[in-house]
Design a protein around this motif. Structure first.
Motif, PDB file in Angstrom:
ATOM      1  N   PRO A 184     -75.309  13.770  -8.312  1.00  0.00           N
ATOM      2  CA  PRO A 184     -74.081  12.967  -8.323  1.00  0.00           C
ATOM      3  C   PRO A 184     -72.925  13.595  -7.542  1.00  0.00           C
ATOM      4  O   PRO A 184     -72.079  12.877  -7.004  1.00  0.00           O
ATOM      5  CB  PRO A 184     -73.741  12.879  -9.822  1.00  0.00           C
ATOM      6  CG  PRO A 184     -75.049  13.039 -10.514  1.00  0.00           C
ATOM      7  CD  PRO A 184     -75.800  14.030  -9.674  1.00  0.00           C
ATOM      8  N   GLY A 185     -72.894  14.906  -7.456  1.00  0.00           N
ATOM      9  CA  GLY A 185     -71.789  15.558  -6.767  1.00  0.00           C
ATOM     10  C   GLY A 185     -71.986  15.717  -5.276  1.00  0.00           C
ATOM     11  O   GLY A 185     -71.002  15.878  -4.535  1.00  0.00           O
ATOM     12  N   PHE A 186     -73.242  15.696  -4.786  1.00  0.00           N
ATOM     13  CA  PHE A 186     -73.486  16.044  -3.389  1.00  0.00           C
ATOM     14  C   PHE A 186     -74.317  15.020  -2.614  1.00  0.00           C
ATOM     15  O   PHE A 186     -74.272  15.003  -1.390  1.00  0.00           O
ATOM     16  CB  PHE A 186     -74.179  17.407  -3.315  1.00  0.00           C
ATOM     17  CG  PHE A 186     -73.430  18.494  -4.015  1.00  0.00           C
ATOM     18  CD1 PHE A 186     -72.263  19.005  -3.479  1.00  0.00           C
ATOM     19  CD2 PHE A 186     -73.873  18.992  -5.237  1.00  0.00           C
ATOM     20  CE1 PHE A 186     -71.557  20.001  -4.133  1.00  0.00           C
ATOM     21  CE2 PHE A 186     -73.179  19.990  -5.889  1.00  0.00           C
ATOM     22  CZ  PHE A 186     -72.012  20.500  -5.336  1.00  0.00           C
ATOM     23  N   ALA A 187     -75.068  14.184  -3.296  1.00  0.00           N
ATOM     24  CA  ALA A 187     -75.941  13.252  -2.586  1.00  0.00           C
ATOM     25  C   ALA A 187     -75.162  12.249  -1.751  1.00  0.00           C
ATOM     26  O   ALA A 187     -75.615  11.809  -0.689  1.00  0.00           O
ATOM     27  CB  ALA A 187     -76.843  12.524  -3.580  1.00  0.00           C
ATOM     28  N   GLY A 188     -73.954  11.884  -2.210  1.00  0.00           N
ATOM     29  CA  GLY A 188     -73.169  10.885  -1.498  1.00  0.00           C
ATOM     30  C   GLY A 188     -72.784  11.301  -0.095  1.00  0.00           C
ATOM     31  O   GLY A 188     -72.618  10.453   0.792  1.00  0.00           O
ATOM     32  N   ALA A 189     -72.648  12.613   0.147  1.00  0.00           N
ATOM     33  CA  ALA A 189     -72.247  13.108   1.471  1.00  0.00           C
ATOM     34  C   ALA A 189     -73.434  13.353   2.383  1.00  0.00           C
ATOM     35  O   ALA A 189     -73.253  13.821   3.512  1.00  0.00           O
ATOM     36  CB  ALA A 189     -71.430  14.389   1.318  1.00  0.00           C
ATOM     37  N   ALA A 190     -74.640  13.063   1.916  1.00  0.00           N
ATOM     38  CA  ALA A 190     -75.849  13.340   2.703  1.00  0.00           C
ATOM     39  C   ALA A 190     -76.260  12.171   3.584  1.00  0.00           C
ATOM     40  O   ALA A 190     -77.306  12.216   4.221  1.00  0.00           O
ATOM     41  CB  ALA A 190     -77.000  13.705   1.765  1.00  0.00           C
ATOM     42  N   GLY A 191     -75.437  11.133   3.637  1.00  0.00           N
ATOM     43  CA  GLY A 191     -75.766   9.941   4.396  1.00  0.00           C
ATOM     44  C   GLY A 191     -76.127  10.172   5.854  1.00  0.00           C
ATOM     45  O   GLY A 191     -77.088   9.565   6.359  1.00  0.00           O
ATOM     46  N   PRO A 192     -75.390  11.044   6.590  1.00  0.00           N
ATOM     47  CA  PRO A 192     -75.717  11.246   8.016  1.00  0.00           C
ATOM     48  C   PRO A 192     -77.161  11.674   8.265  1.00  0.00           C
ATOM     49  O   PRO A 192     -77.709  11.391   9.332  1.00  0.00           O
ATOM     50  CB  PRO A 192     -74.733  12.347   8.431  1.00  0.00           C
ATOM     51  CG  PRO A 192     -73.569  12.175   7.518  1.00  0.00           C
ATOM     52  CD  PRO A 192     -74.167  11.756   6.211  1.00  0.00           C
ATOM     53  N   VAL A 193     -77.788  12.345   7.307  1.00  0.00           N
ATOM     54  CA  VAL A 193     -79.169  12.798   7.495  1.00  0.00           C
ATOM     55  C   VAL A 193     -80.122  11.620   7.625  1.00  0.00           C
ATOM     56  O   VAL A 193     -81.129  11.687   8.338  1.00  0.00           O
ATOM     57  CB  VAL A 193     -79.586  13.709   6.311  1.00  0.00           C
ATOM     58  CG1 VAL A 193     -81.043  14.125   6.434  1.00  0.00           C
ATOM     59  CG2 VAL A 193     -78.689  14.941   6.255  1.00  0.00           C
TER      60      VAL A 193
END
Length: 295
Positions: A184-193
């Motif tokens: 919940p804290g970090f997956a949201g910022a992984a979109g560019p991958v």
């Protein structure tokens, strides 16, 4: 291949992955890179270890393994935040205060007490140099201090997990739990991958180099050497990290850094104790019987 050479290869591979991770910090936040490393490694290890075949997984075993995985994930996130603000060799050396402290608290005799004193001097030298670079270094020092504390917890919990699970199954379940808890804290910022094949390939390389390969090699080393020898071999990790930092990231160490690094490595070596011949022979017989049972 001799165990020291295997361990050196493990360290070089692990911190080569960390060096690649540093290159990703321009596209992704360091903490997100760390979470992606854990998540991808968890998927790879689940497919490799297949822990569902290592049952039964009772409640106590699951709770211990889950706690181990969360601590492991938090350790990696803290470490990646730290290496965004500190040289790689410096960060790794300071992080080694965690295992030294565990050895000093749980052990007895002059070796452990001398080790913690030597490590403290080494940390003062390394931290003193880093503080001159400003507020960014202070953030790195706080993060690597947290990583050292998490590493201490990782060692304590890891010993319990190793006694409850076979091979990499405990590691696979623990990493999966850590990835899910921190998602919940970090997956949201992984979109560019998801939209950049090169970025995805780099994340995969970080996961393989920094987790899958080193852990696999360490399993081989642990079957060959005693716990005392393994503790001495840990001193190779800060040295290999400094080499990778100098060659790949061009973070050339100064004389004071080298002295601090040498002191921390010496502290790790001091925590290793020789086993009495009778104890070593009994341990070898136990390991041989376990090998026959696995065969």
């Amino acid at each position: 291949m001799p165990a020291p050479l295997l361990f050196l290869l493990s360290g070089l591979t692990q911190y080569l992955g960390a060096a690649v991770a540093v290159r990703l910090f321009g596209a992704l936040p360091p903490a997100t890179v760390a979470w992606l490393r854990i998540a991808v490694s968890a998927v790879l290890l689940l497919g490799w270890a297949r822990p569902w075949r290592r049952g039964p997984w009772d409640r106590r075993r699951l709770v211990t393994t889950a706690a181990f995985g969360v601590v492991l994930a938090a350790m990696n996130v803290s470490f990646y935040v730290a290496i965004a603000h500190l040289p790689l060799g410096t960060a790794v050396a300071i992080e080694f205060v965690g295992p030294v402290a565990v050895a000093a608290v749980t052990g007895s005799g002059w070796r452990e007490r001398a080790a913690i004193a030597v490590a403290a001097v080494g940390v003062v030298l390394l931290a003193g140099v880093s503080l001159h670079t400003g507020g960014s270094a202070r953030v790195g020092l706080l993060a690597i201090g947290a990583a050292a504390a998490f590493w201490a917890g990782y060692i304590v919990l890891g010993r319990r997990v190793a006694g409850q699970a076979s091979g990499l199954s405990g590691l696979a379940v623990g990493m999966t739990t850590g990835a899910v808890v921190l998602a919940p804290g970090f997956a949201g910022a992984a979109g560019p991958v998801l939209h950049d094949l090169r970025l995805a390939a780099a994340v995969l390389a970080v996961a393989v180099c920094s987790s899958v390969v080193p852990y696999g090699i360490e399993q081989v080393v642990l079957r060959r050497v005693s716990a005392a020898t393994f503790a001495v071999l840990l001193a190779l990790l800060p040295a290999s990290a400094a080499v990778v930092g100098a060659v790949v990231l061009r973070q050339l160490p100064h004389l004071v850094d080298l002295v601090g690094l040498a002191l921390v490595c010496g502290a790790i070596a001091l925590t290793a104790r020789r086993e009495p011949p009778v104890v070593r022979a009994a341990r070898n017989r136990t390991e041989a019987a376990a090998d026959e049972g696995l065969g």
